[in-house]
Design an enzyme around this catalytic site. Structure first.
Site, PDB file in Angstrom:
ATOM      1  N   ARG A 169       0.825  -1.210   0.000  1.00 45.81           N
ATOM      2  CA  ARG A 169       0.000   0.000   0.000  1.00 45.81           C
ATOM      3  C   ARG A 169       0.863   1.265   0.000  1.00 45.81           C
ATOM      4  O   ARG A 169       0.710   2.142  -0.847  1.00 45.81           O
ATOM      5  CB  ARG A 169      -0.908   0.008   1.246  1.00 45.81           C
ATOM      6  N   ASP A 207      10.073  -5.821  -5.335  1.00 47.09           N
ATOM      7  CA  ASP A 207       9.207  -6.557  -4.412  1.00 47.09           C
ATOM      8  C   ASP A 207       9.116  -7.970  -4.954  1.00 47.09           C
ATOM      9  O   ASP A 207       8.512  -8.201  -6.001  1.00 47.09           O
ATOM     10  CB  ASP A 207       7.818  -5.900  -4.351  1.00 47.09           C
ATOM     11  N   ALA A 245       9.319   2.844   7.535  1.00 47.20           N
ATOM     12  CA  ALA A 245       8.583   1.581   7.688  1.00 47.20           C
ATOM     13  C   ALA A 245       8.800   1.021   9.093  1.00 47.20           C
ATOM     14  O   ALA A 245       7.995   1.260   9.996  1.00 47.20           O
ATOM     15  CB  ALA A 245       9.010   0.591   6.620  1.00 47.20           C
ATOM     16  N   GLU A 292      12.821   2.126  20.132  1.00 48.11           N
ATOM     17  CA  GLU A 292      12.151   3.435  20.263  1.00 48.11           C
ATOM     18  C   GLU A 292      11.700   3.644  21.702  1.00 48.11           C
ATOM     19  O   GLU A 292      11.192   2.699  22.315  1.00 48.11           O
ATOM     20  CB  GLU A 292      10.940   3.485  19.315  1.00 48.11           C
ATOM     21  N   HIS A 294       8.782   8.705  14.958  1.00 45.03           N
ATOM     22  CA  HIS A 294       7.759   7.781  14.436  1.00 45.03           C
ATOM     23  C   HIS A 294       6.431   8.516  14.174  1.00 45.03           C
ATOM     24  O   HIS A 294       5.430   8.281  14.846  1.00 45.03           O
ATOM     25  CB  HIS A 294       7.548   6.619  15.427  1.00 45.03           C
ATOM     26  N   ALA A 299       2.171   8.085  10.828  1.00 44.95           N
ATOM     27  CA  ALA A 299       0.703   8.060  10.874  1.00 44.95           C
ATOM     28  C   ALA A 299       0.154   9.248  11.669  1.00 44.95           C
ATOM     29  O   ALA A 299      -1.052   9.308  11.942  1.00 44.95           O
ATOM     30  CB  ALA A 299       0.243   6.768  11.517  1.00 44.95           C
TER      31      ALA A 299
END
Ligand code: NAD
Ligand code: MLT
Length: 527
Positions: free
Chosen positions: A151, A171, A231, A261, A279, A282
């Site tokens: 995605r 990929d 990622a 993290e 991070h 999102a």
């Protein structure tokens, strides 16, 4: 009253979904230690987390009433899936909600790195006017190597085309023919490494992708290459990256994620040519609303006995049918996993034959489970029973299903043939009693073994001494054999063997084994 525990900050719109439900009570407790969570988790039917909470086996063990864990986001690497599955707890995620945000963030990080924006801002805020120091580079006409065309990778590639970049992508699970003459060139990993000016990674963190870009790969890259990781930390080896940045081989790195993290002790944070953030892929209002609302709706529906959506560890099925099909679902998923590890090239055709008693049930969930097994080697945890067929279709798999009432010597049998450019493999399995699942035929050779743990698959010519030699090499490398299953079609002809070993076998030992005379092929298989 059903109780839901929320241990990471969820957007208000997500909380509103819960508030509308009279029979659901939510408790939001942020920042508790695992020890504190362990004391309370036993009171809850549902648990909502983002990436700030780790659902360990220990906590899951203490969660005696828990039915569903909802992860607002994609990665479920912070959930002990095995422990949850064992306890029958559904783990669900929201695979699509933050794709756009993370793709836009990747582009932002690439630009910030190319133009040294964070470094220049810092300098100006220190009241310095250093214009030549912050000369950057253009993206136009530069080659961007994209690793992982799921995605986010696909979205990033499309956006970068709009910036005038030339895209090459790698990929191993995507059919290159699908992109022929289209938006970007599908190439090998070696091409990505040697030809790219910028490389961005968008794979899950798996055994295969950990350290995918290490010292050896960096040495082969163009001088002044620039690397981006939005990622998972560890796909680019952090020590090798540090050395590359220090020596100047790597001109810059843009990092959203880290092996550990928060990365406070990470030496990468000390380098001027690193652009880094905590991070934030999102971290947009839109993505947080998307994932919060979707996870809340999914959790409510599942807790109220409705449909189970985006489950990572179970199919959406009527509980009674599920009970009957459970062993076959496990069997067929293992057959899929086995095929994915045997396949030498991307898979083209999957033919599945259901035989005997199990054909009285709807076999669709079994096919989903098979496809999930086949995809699970390369995809992130977002492959589930809901989207497995969709992803398989996107990848161009041709799937056919046949049903036969007779299963010869078995009450039920599942036979799966997988074809690709490099050849064909056929695996058949059955279930004895209610729980004993077995592989009973492998490429035409009768056999009988349980697909579990660590195994070595060997194709060879039936000659004396091969198995003995294999045992000697494993023994001298301290690898204990727990079981051995051989099968052949005729004396002196083609044969196969499956060897159960107590732990993983290193590539060095596998290479040594491959040198045994009359062995045609040998692979380490993990079930
Ligand atoms: P996805 O499952 O849609 O795509 C992953 C792709 O990687 C698949 O196409 C798969 O075939 C490919 N792949 C697997 N192994 C590979 C290998 N060895 N070499 C090359 N390709 C390989 O996942 P996605 O939603 O696109 O997410 C990609 C990554 O981004 C995941 O690691 C996910 O956890 C992470 N993520 C990070 C953030 C963030 O905040 N930084 C947000 C969302 C997702
Ligand atoms: C994810 O896996 O969805 C991302 O890493 C974002 C996050 O939840 O932090």
């Amino acid at each position: 009253m059903l109780k839901v525990l929320i241990t990471d900050k969820l957007s208000d719109l997500g909380m509103d979904v819960f508030k509308r439900e009279k029979e659901i009570q939510t408790d939001e407790v942020i920042g508790k230690t695992p020890e504190e969570l362990k004391v309370i988790i036993g009171n809850y039917d549902g648990w909502v987390i983002r990436s700030g909470t780790t659902a360990t086996a220990d906590l899951i063990q203490a969660a005696t009433k828990l039915k569903v864990i909802g992860r607002a986001g994609v990665g479920v690497d912070n959930v002990d899936l095995e422990a949850a599955t064992k306890r029958g707890i559904i783990v669900m995620n929201t695979p699509d909600g933050n794709t756009i945000s993370t793709s836009e963030h990747t582009i932002a990080m690439m630009m910030a790195m190319a133009r040294k924006i964070p470094q220049a801002q810092q300098s100006l805020k220190e009241k310095k006017w250093e214009r030549s120091k912050f000369t950057g580079c253009e993206l136009n006409e530069k080659v961007l190597g994209v690793i992982g065309l799921g995605r986010i990778g696909t979205n990033v590639a499309r956006k970068a085309i709009g910036l005038g970049m030339r895209i090459i992508a790698y990929d191993p699970y995507v059919d290159p023919a699908k992109n022929k003459g289209h938006e970007f060139e599908i190439v090998t990993l070696d091409d990505i490494i040697k030809r790219s000016d910028f490389i961005t990674v968008h794979t899950p963190l798996t055994k295969e992708t950990k350290g995918l870009l290490g010292a050896k790969q960096i040495a082969l890259m163009k001088d002044s290459v620039r690397l981006i990781n939005c990622a998972r930390g560890g796909i680019i080896d952090e020590t090798a990256l540090y050395d590359g940045l220090k020596s100047g081989k790597v001109a810059g790195a843009a990092l959203d994620v880290f092996e550990k993290e928060p990365p406070f002790d990470n030496p990468l944070l000390t380098l001027d040519n690193v652009v880094c953030v905590p991070h934030l892929g999102a971290a947009t209002q839109e993505a947080q609303v998307n994932v919060a609302v979707v996870v809340a709706e999914q959790l409510v529906e599942a807790l109220k006995g409705g449909r189970v959506k985006n489950a990572v560890n179970m199919p959406s099925l009527d509980p009674k049918v599920l009970e009957e099909l459970k062993p076959y679902l496990t069997l067929v998923e293992k057959i899929g996993l086995f095929h994915s590890q045997l396949a030498e090239s991307f898979i083209k055709k999957i033919e599945v034959e259901y035989c005997g008693e199990l054909t009285k049930y709807d076999t669709k969930p079994l096919t989903l489970s098979l496809v999930k097994g086949i995809l699970s080697k390369g995809m992130s945890e977002s492959v589930n029973y809901v989207n497995a067929l969709f992803i398989a279709k996107e990848r161009g798999y041709e799937i056919s299903e046949t049903v036969t009432s007779s299963a010869a010597d078995f009450s039920s049998l599942i036979k799966v043939t997988v074809r690709n450019e490099k050849g064909t493999h056929v695996i058949a399995g059955t279930v004895f009693g209610k729980t004993e699942f077995r592989i009973v035929n492998l490429d035409g050779n009768t056999t009988d073994f349980t697909p579990e743990g660590n195994m070595i698959w060997m194709a060879h010519h039936d000659r004396p001494g091969i198995v003995g030699r294999l045992g000697t090499i494993l023994g001298s490398n301290n690898v204990n054999i727990a079981g051995l299953y051989v099968g052949r079609q005729e004396v002196g002809g083609k044969a196969i063997a499956m060897v159960n070993v107590d732990h993983e076998v290193s590539e060095k030992v596998m290479t040594e084994l491959r040198e045994i005379a009359h062995i045609q092929d040998l692979k380490f298989i993990k079930f």
